[in-house]
Design an enzyme around this catalytic site. Structure first.
Site, short mmCIF file in Angstrom:
data_model
loop_
_atom_site.label_atom_id
_atom_site.label_comp_id
_atom_site.label_asym_id
_atom_site.label_seq_id
_atom_site.Cartn_x
_atom_site.Cartn_y
_atom_site.Cartn_z
N HIS A 1 0.82 -1.22 0.00
CA HIS A 1 0.00 0.00 0.00
C HIS A 1 0.86 1.27 0.00
CE1 HIS A 1 0.49 -0.09 4.49
NE2 HIS A 1 0.44 1.22 4.33
N ASP B 1 0.05 -7.70 2.19
CA ASP B 1 0.41 -6.29 2.01
C ASP B 1 1.93 -6.16 1.97
OD1 ASP B 1 0.31 -3.52 1.84
OD2 ASP B 1 -0.01 -3.24 4.00
N SER C 1 4.52 2.61 8.01
CA SER C 1 4.11 1.49 7.18
C SER C 1 5.25 0.98 6.33
CB SER C 1 2.98 1.91 6.25
OG SER C 1 1.81 2.11 6.98
#
Length: 256
Positions: free
Chosen positions: A65, A116, A211
């Site tokens: 992402h 992810d 992230s």
């Protein structure tokens, strides 16, 4: 310092966004963690969008992402720079290619945490020491209660406000699958591929801008920070993808 659960942003509602800095952590020495890198834009290499881990001289493991193939030319990887504002140090690399897990689903109403992951191929290798991957033989590293080291340049507060901090780190326990299944449901949190991070009392975790960053146990990369509902709320722990669950797939991409 607050550790952001998603690279660039925390998972909010049903959409995955990048996480920020580690909340409740401490400043980290980049010389101790030479494999942690920041993902930025070419226009602003001082502001992290996400983080990543150098797993080979020209390969960076991060969260899917965090990457938009349509704007790959604008993506930069910054290594060896503890304080991103100090452009005299470290090195900046362009990205020549990206591989994203074909089952990644990190946006919209169907967003889930599993798969992810993405691997960036650098146009020019970095000279810093890569980090070893956790393999299926290291499954005990995912035991509930195990301390996990997380790192990132993300937000140090749940609000995501404030200047970009120097590299931050914190030790966060594996919370156990039950806490994340309760928080996110078994569809979004698939215990085969994801791990749950956080203290029972909350307060310390990855945050906006973190992230894609590393989760490390005993000198091995065990996880890739993916998301979470909050940087500090005990009811919404952080979530990372288990590197050991993807070991053969990651290795095949690294060797290309």
């Amino acid at each position: 310092m607050a550790v952001a659960v998603l690279a660039g942003a925390a998972l909010v509602a049903s959409t995955m966004q990048p996480a920020s800095a580690v909340v409740g952590g401490d400043r980290a020495d980049i010389k101790k963690y030479p494999w942690v890198v920041a993902l930025t834009s070419s226009e602003d290499v001082k502001t992290p969008d996400c983080a990543g881990t150098l797993v080979a001289p020209s390969k960076v493991l991060t969260a899917s992402h965090c990457v938009n193939p349509a704007t790959l030319g604008d993506l930069r990887v910054v290594g060896g720079r503890e304080d991103l504002r100090d452009t005299r140090k470290g090195a900046v690399r362009k990205v020549s290619k990206v591989w994203m897990h074909p089952k990644a689903n990190t946006s919209g109403g169907g967003a889930v945490y599993a798969h992810d992951i993405a691997i960036l191929t650098l146009a020019t290798p970095l000279s810093y020491q890569p980090l070893a991957l956790a393999a299926p033989s290291h499954w005990t590293l995912y035991a509930k209660g195990t301390p996990n080291r997380v790192l990132g340049w993300g937000s140090t507060a749940d609000s995501g406000d404030g200047p970009v901090p120097p590299l931050q780190t914190a030790l966060i326990p594996n919370r156990g699958d039950e806490a994340c299944i309760t928080a996110y449901g078994s569809r979004r949190y698939d215990k085969r591929y994801t791990m749950c991070l956080g203290y029972p009392a909350g307060g310390v975790n990855a945050c906006h801008g973190d992230s894609g960053g590393p989760v490390v146990v005993k000198g091995r990369l065990v996880g890739v920070i993916s998301g979470g509902g909050s940087c500090t709320d005990r009811l919404y722990p952080g979530v990372a993808n288990k590197v050991a669950a993807y070991h053969s797939l990651i290795q095949s991409q690294i060797s290309r």
